[in-house]
Design an enzyme around this catalytic site. Structure first.
Site, PDB file in Angstrom:
ATOM      1  N   SER A  98      32.371  74.342  23.583  1.00  0.00           N
ATOM      2  CA  SER A  98      31.558  73.260  23.024  1.00  0.00           C
ATOM      3  C   SER A  98      30.967  73.656  21.675  1.00  0.00           C
ATOM      4  O   SER A  98      30.775  74.832  21.373  1.00  0.00           O
ATOM      5  CB  SER A  98      30.417  72.900  23.974  1.00  0.00           C
ATOM      6  OG  SER A  98      30.907  72.589  25.250  1.00  0.00           O
TER       7      SER A  98
HETATM    8  N1  SAH Z   1      31.050  75.207  28.923  1.00  0.00           N
HETATM    9  C1  SAH Z   1      32.289  75.517  28.256  1.00  0.00           C
HETATM   10  C2  SAH Z   1      32.964  74.277  27.735  1.00  0.00           C
HETATM   11  C3  SAH Z   1      34.287  74.130  28.371  1.00  0.00           C
HETATM   12  S1  SAH Z   1      35.115  72.599  28.176  1.00  0.00           S
HETATM   13  C4  SAH Z   1      32.103  76.573  27.178  1.00  0.00           C
HETATM   14  O1  SAH Z   1      30.957  76.919  26.876  1.00  0.00           O
HETATM   15  O2  SAH Z   1      33.097  77.083  26.677  1.00  0.00           O
HETATM   16  C5  SAH Z   1      35.043  71.983  29.831  1.00  0.00           C
HETATM   17  C6  SAH Z   1      35.672  72.836  30.896  1.00  0.00           C
HETATM   18  O3  SAH Z   1      35.581  72.097  32.116  1.00  0.00           O
HETATM   19  C7  SAH Z   1      37.153  73.141  30.714  1.00  0.00           C
HETATM   20  O4  SAH Z   1      37.337  74.530  30.719  1.00  0.00           O
HETATM   21  C8  SAH Z   1      37.821  72.485  31.918  1.00  0.00           C
HETATM   22  O5  SAH Z   1      38.917  73.215  32.428  1.00  0.00           O
HETATM   23  C9  SAH Z   1      36.678  72.446  32.910  1.00  0.00           C
HETATM   24  N2  SAH Z   1      36.814  71.467  33.995  1.00  0.00           N
HETATM   25  C10 SAH Z   1      37.305  70.195  33.933  1.00  0.00           C
HETATM   26  N3  SAH Z   1      37.233  69.607  35.133  1.00  0.00           N
HETATM   27  C11 SAH Z   1      36.671  70.520  35.987  1.00  0.00           C
HETATM   28  C12 SAH Z   1      36.333  70.509  37.395  1.00  0.00           C
HETATM   29  N4  SAH Z   1      36.544  69.445  38.170  1.00  0.00           N
HETATM   30  N5  SAH Z   1      35.760  71.626  37.911  1.00  0.00           N
HETATM   31  C13 SAH Z   1      35.539  72.721  37.147  1.00  0.00           C
HETATM   32  N6  SAH Z   1      35.846  72.792  35.829  1.00  0.00           N
HETATM   33  C14 SAH Z   1      36.401  71.705  35.262  1.00  0.00           C
END
Ligand code: SAH
Length: 222
Positions: free
Chosen positions: A70
Site C-alpha cells: 500500500s
Molecule cells: N498490507 C499489505 C498490502 C497488501 S495488498 C502491505 O502492507 O503490503 C492486499 C493483500 O491482501 C494481497 O497480498 C492479497 O493477496 C491479500 N488478500 C486478498 N484477499 C485475501 C483474503 N481473503 N485473505 C487474506 N489475504 C487476502
C-alpha cells in the site's frame, strides 16, 4: 540481517524516509506515534531490490502475484484511524492481507499483538522472513482466508482489511471487540471508500474517510 542493509543508503536511507514522513505530515497525518513508527520502519526491505530506490516515494508498488504494497499515506491513514481515540495500545489487532508485511511492521510497535492473514502462501512466507529479520516478535502470521478472521484470538480491538470487498465479511464484523474499530476499503472497483466502523454495545457506527483504490479481497487460497 546486516545493520547496513536495514539502515539503507542513498535513496533507502533514513534521511529519505524522513522526507517521506515530512510529506505525510504536510498531507495531514498528525498522529505522532504513527509518524514515528513510519520514520523507523525500513519500507525498502518490504519490496524487491530492483524497486528499493522508490521505497520512499508515496506510491503503492508491485510485490508480485498481482498484488501491491500500500501507499505510505494510506498505511498512515488507516493506522491512525484504527488507533484514534485510544489512550492505551490495543491489546490485539488483526490485519487481513499481509502482502509484503509492511503494514504489519507499522502496527507491531503500536499494538500488544498483531495477527495477520494472507491468502498467497509465498507472500506470507516472505513477510514472515522480513518481520523476523527486523526482530518483531509480537506478530503472528497465517496463510489462510482472512475473510474468516482468526477466531482463536478474537475479539480484536482493531481489525484492518487491506483489500477491498463489497461489504465487510460477517466473520470479521463479529470478531471486533465492543469499543473496537474496523478499518476497511468497501465498495465496487472504482467506487471504494475507506470505512471506519466502531463497534458499539449494539451494532456499528460507520463513517467514510473518502475514496480509495485497493486490490480485491479474494476467496480461496493461492
Ligand atoms: N498490507 C499489505 C498490502 C497488501 S495488498 C502491505 O502492507 O503490503 C492486499 C493483500 O491482501 C494481497 O497480498 C492479497 O493477496 C491479500 N488478500 C486478498 N484477499 C485475501 C483474503 N481473503 N485473505 C487474506 N489475504 C487476502
Amino acid at each position: 540481517m546486516k545493520r547496513s542493509v536495514i539502515d539503507g543508503i542513498g535513496m533507502t536511507s533514513a534521511r529519505t524516509r524522513a522526507r517521506l514522513v515530512a510529506r505525510l505530515r504536510d498531507m495531514g497525518i498528525d498522529d505522532e506515534a504513527v509518524l514515528t513508527v513510519m520514520l523507523n520502519t525500513p519500507r525498502h526491505l518490504f519490496i524487491e531490490e530492483a524497486l528499493a530506490s522508490r521505497a520512499y516515494e508515496d506510491n503503492a508498488l508491485p510485490i508480485g502475484f498481482g498484488q501491491t504494497i500500500s501507499q505510505p499515506y494510506m498505511v498512515a491513514r488507516m493506522t491512525a484511524a484504527l488507533l484514534a481515540g485510544r489512550s492505551e495500545k490495543p491489546a490485539r489487532v488483526l490485519e487481513v492481507g499481509t502482502g509484503s508485511g509492511y503494514q504489519c511492521a507499522v502496527l507491531a510497535p503500536l499494538a500488544g499483538r498483531v495477527y495477520s492473514i494472507e491468502r498467497i502462501e509465498r507472500l506470507a512466507e516472505r513477510a514472515r522472513e522480513r518481520l523476523a529479520a527486523l526482530g518483531l516478535r509480537n506478530v503472528r502470521l497465517k496463510h489462510g482466508n482472512g475473510s474468516l478472521g482468526w477466531r482463536e484470538h478474537a475479539p480484536f480491538e482493531g481489525i484492518v482489511i487491506t483489500a477491498a470487498s463489497l461489504a465487510v465479511p460477517p466473520a470479521l464484523a463479529e470478531q471486533v471487540a465492543v469499543g473496537g474499530r474496523l478499518v476497511a476499503p468497501i465498495g465496487p472497483a472504482g467506487r471504494q471508500e475507506l470505512m471506519v466502523m466502531e463497534r458499539k454495545a449494539i451494532g456499528f457506527e460507520s463513517r467514510s474517510l473518502g475514496g480509495v483504490a485497493f486490490v480485491p479481497l479474494l476467496e480461496g487460497l493461492a
